[in-house]
Design a protein around this motif. Structure first.
Motif, PDB file in Angstrom:
ATOM      1  N   LEU A  56       0.855  -1.178   0.000  1.00 60.86           N
ATOM      2  CA  LEU A  56       0.000   0.000   0.000  1.00 60.86           C
ATOM      3  C   LEU A  56       0.891   1.228   0.000  1.00 60.86           C
ATOM      4  CD1 LEU A  56      -2.805   1.393   0.313  1.00 60.86           C
ATOM      5  CD2 LEU A  56      -2.439   1.233   2.795  1.00 60.86           C
ATOM      6  N   SER A  57       0.641   2.156  -0.932  1.00 59.52           N
ATOM      7  CA  SER A  57       1.426   3.394  -1.036  1.00 59.52           C
ATOM      8  C   SER A  57       0.485   4.582  -1.140  1.00 59.52           C
ATOM      9  CB  SER A  57       2.327   3.358  -2.272  1.00 59.52           C
ATOM     10  OG  SER A  57       3.174   2.241  -2.243  1.00 59.52           O
TER      11      SER A  57
ATOM     12  N   THR B 151      -4.785  10.032  -2.636  1.00 59.39           N
ATOM     13  CA  THR B 151      -4.711   8.978  -3.638  1.00 59.39           C
ATOM     14  C   THR B 151      -3.765   7.894  -3.142  1.00 59.39           C
ATOM     15  OG1 THR B 151      -5.128  10.588  -5.395  1.00 59.39           O
ATOM     16  CG2 THR B 151      -4.186   8.472  -6.061  1.00 59.39           C
ATOM     17  N   TYR B 152      -4.243   6.672  -3.220  1.00 59.35           N
ATOM     18  CA  TYR B 152      -3.498   5.517  -2.742  1.00 59.35           C
ATOM     19  C   TYR B 152      -3.436   4.467  -3.850  1.00 59.35           C
ATOM     20  CZ  TYR B 152      -3.831   7.548   1.865  1.00 59.35           C
ATOM     21  OH  TYR B 152      -3.712   8.407   2.937  1.00 59.35           O
ATOM     22  N   ARG B 153      -2.514   3.520  -3.686  1.00 58.80           N
ATOM     23  CA  ARG B 153      -2.473   2.397  -4.602  1.00 58.80           C
ATOM     24  C   ARG B 153      -2.039   1.156  -3.843  1.00 58.80           C
ATOM     25  NH1 ARG B 153       2.819   3.758  -8.411  1.00 58.80           N
ATOM     26  NH2 ARG B 153       4.379   3.181  -6.878  1.00 58.80           N
ATOM     27  N   ILE B 154      -2.547   0.027  -4.317  1.00 64.92           N
ATOM     28  CA  ILE B 154      -2.097  -1.268  -3.819  1.00 64.92           C
ATOM     29  C   ILE B 154      -1.462  -1.983  -5.005  1.00 64.92           C
ATOM     30  CG2 ILE B 154      -2.701  -3.461  -2.750  1.00 64.92           C
ATOM     31  CD1 ILE B 154      -5.242  -2.095  -1.668  1.00 64.92           C
ATOM     32  N   THR B 155      -0.222  -2.421  -4.836  1.00 69.18           N
ATOM     33  CA  THR B 155       0.492  -3.161  -5.878  1.00 69.18           C
ATOM     34  C   THR B 155       0.617  -4.607  -5.424  1.00 69.18           C
ATOM     35  OG1 THR B 155       1.690  -1.170  -6.527  1.00 69.18           O
ATOM     36  CG2 THR B 155       2.593  -3.289  -7.261  1.00 69.18           C
ATOM     37  N   PHE B 156       0.058  -5.502  -6.220  1.00 66.86           N
ATOM     38  CA  PHE B 156       0.037  -6.928  -5.918  1.00 66.86           C
ATOM     39  C   PHE B 156       1.120  -7.635  -6.740  1.00 66.86           C
ATOM     40  CE2 PHE B 156      -4.222  -5.282  -5.333  1.00 66.86           C
ATOM     41  CZ  PHE B 156      -4.663  -5.885  -4.164  1.00 66.86           C
ATOM     42  N   ALA B 157       1.888  -8.500  -6.109  1.00 70.04           N
ATOM     43  CA  ALA B 157       2.949  -9.265  -6.786  1.00 70.04           C
ATOM     44  C   ALA B 157       2.339 -10.527  -7.406  1.00 70.04           C
ATOM     45  CB  ALA B 157       4.054  -9.616  -5.804  1.00 70.04           C
ATOM     46  N   THR B 158       1.588 -10.330  -8.485  1.00 65.32           N
ATOM     47  CA  THR B 158       0.851 -11.431  -9.098  1.00 65.32           C
ATOM     48  C   THR B 158       1.766 -12.396  -9.850  1.00 65.32           C
ATOM     49  OG1 THR B 158       0.373  -9.981 -10.971  1.00 65.32           O
ATOM     50  CG2 THR B 158      -1.296 -10.125  -9.258  1.00 65.32           C
TER      51      THR B 158
ATOM     52  N   GLU C 289      -5.071   2.217  11.155  1.00 70.69           N
ATOM     53  CA  GLU C 289      -6.502   2.312  11.452  1.00 70.69           C
ATOM     54  C   GLU C 289      -7.152   3.460  10.671  1.00 70.69           C
ATOM     55  OE1 GLU C 289      -9.250   3.356  15.338  1.00 70.69           O
ATOM     56  OE2 GLU C 289      -7.243   2.571  15.642  1.00 70.69           O
ATOM     57  N   GLN C 290      -6.396   4.502  10.389  1.00 78.17           N
ATOM     58  CA  GLN C 290      -6.917   5.663   9.665  1.00 78.17           C
ATOM     59  C   GLN C 290      -5.827   6.235   8.763  1.00 78.17           C
ATOM     60  OE1 GLN C 290     -10.241   6.663  10.285  1.00 78.17           O
ATOM     61  NE2 GLN C 290      -9.901   7.737   8.388  1.00 78.17           N
ATOM     62  N   VAL C 291      -6.189   6.584   7.540  1.00 84.44           N
ATOM     63  CA  VAL C 291      -5.276   7.283   6.639  1.00 84.44           C
ATOM     64  C   VAL C 291      -5.900   8.614   6.258  1.00 84.44           C
ATOM     65  CG1 VAL C 291      -4.235   5.163   5.719  1.00 84.44           C
ATOM     66  CG2 VAL C 291      -6.174   6.193   4.525  1.00 84.44           C
ATOM     67  N   ASP C 292      -5.076   9.544   5.848  1.00 88.39           N
ATOM     68  CA  ASP C 292      -5.563  10.845   5.413  1.00 88.39           C
ATOM     69  C   ASP C 292      -6.216  10.732   4.043  1.00 88.39           C
ATOM     70  OD1 ASP C 292      -4.554  12.136   7.685  1.00 88.39           O
ATOM     71  OD2 ASP C 292      -2.591  12.440   6.736  1.00 88.39           O
TER      72      ASP C 292
ATOM     73  N   PRO D 103       5.621   4.465   0.619  1.00 89.36           N
ATOM     74  CA  PRO D 103       5.100   3.232   1.204  1.00 89.36           C
ATOM     75  C   PRO D 103       4.357   3.513   2.507  1.00 89.36           C
ATOM     76  CG  PRO D 103       7.423   3.005   0.647  1.00 89.36           C
ATOM     77  CD  PRO D 103       7.078   4.447   0.495  1.00 89.36           C
ATOM     78  N   VAL D 104       3.223   2.856   2.678  1.00 88.68           N
ATOM     79  CA  VAL D 104       2.428   2.982   3.901  1.00 88.68           C
ATOM     80  C   VAL D 104       2.457   1.670   4.685  1.00 88.68           C
ATOM     81  CG1 VAL D 104       0.100   3.379   4.825  1.00 88.68           C
ATOM     82  CG2 VAL D 104       0.915   4.719   2.861  1.00 88.68           C
ATOM     83  N   ALA D 105       2.259   0.558   3.986  1.00 86.59           N
ATOM     84  CA  ALA D 105       2.210  -0.752   4.640  1.00 86.59           C
ATOM     85  C   ALA D 105       2.347  -1.840   3.596  1.00 86.59           C
ATOM     86  CB  ALA D 105       0.904  -0.913   5.402  1.00 86.59           C
ATOM     87  N   ALA D 106       2.574  -3.046   4.062  1.00 86.22           N
ATOM     88  CA  ALA D 106       2.641  -4.204   3.183  1.00 86.22           C
ATOM     89  C   ALA D 106       2.047  -5.393   3.916  1.00 86.22           C
ATOM     90  CB  ALA D 106       4.075  -4.490   2.771  1.00 86.22           C
TER      91      ALA D 106
END
Length: 112
Positions: A26-27, A60-67, A54-57, A36-39
């Motif tokens: 998560l970025s 715009t965020y993105r989740i990058t999946f290692a498919t 628990e809370q983000v501001d 980076p925010v979390a993984a």
């Protein structure tokens, strides 16, 4: 345990089963790029319940999946070495961002 503001799950639509073992990052978008925010890694149910705080501001965020790594571990070829889902957080309500995945296609939606 307090739930994360953002959660996800991955379903392997090719097998009809949860996609266990996919790593996701998560970025948050900033003025200088993506921070980076979390993984996390999907569990046996294909879920990451603790992806971030628990809370983000708002932003715009993105989740990058290692498919590619996931399909490689199953001996399956894939067209997508990674999938990135970009979305806007505008409120304090929970955001669930699922990924429906096959080796040659994917889709997503705003979950609940």
């Amino acid at each position: 345990m307090t739930p994360s503001h953002i959660t996800t799950h991955v379903l392997d639509t090719g097998t009809g089963r949860p996609a266990q073992g996919i790593t996701a990052q998560l970025s948050a978008q900033s003025a200088t790029g993506w921070d980076p925010v979390a993984a996390g890694t999907t569990d046996a149910d294909g879920r990451i319940r603790s992806l971030g705080p628990e809370q983000v501001d708002p932003g715009t965020y993105r989740i990058t999946f290692a498919t590619g790594e996931y399909f490689g571990s199953t001996g399956t070829g894939t067209f997508f070495p990674e999938v990135t889902l970009t979305f806007s957080v505008t409120s304090t309500e929970h955001y669930h961002v699922p990924l429906l995945l096959s080796p040659f296609a994917y889709s997503t939606y705003r979950g609940s």
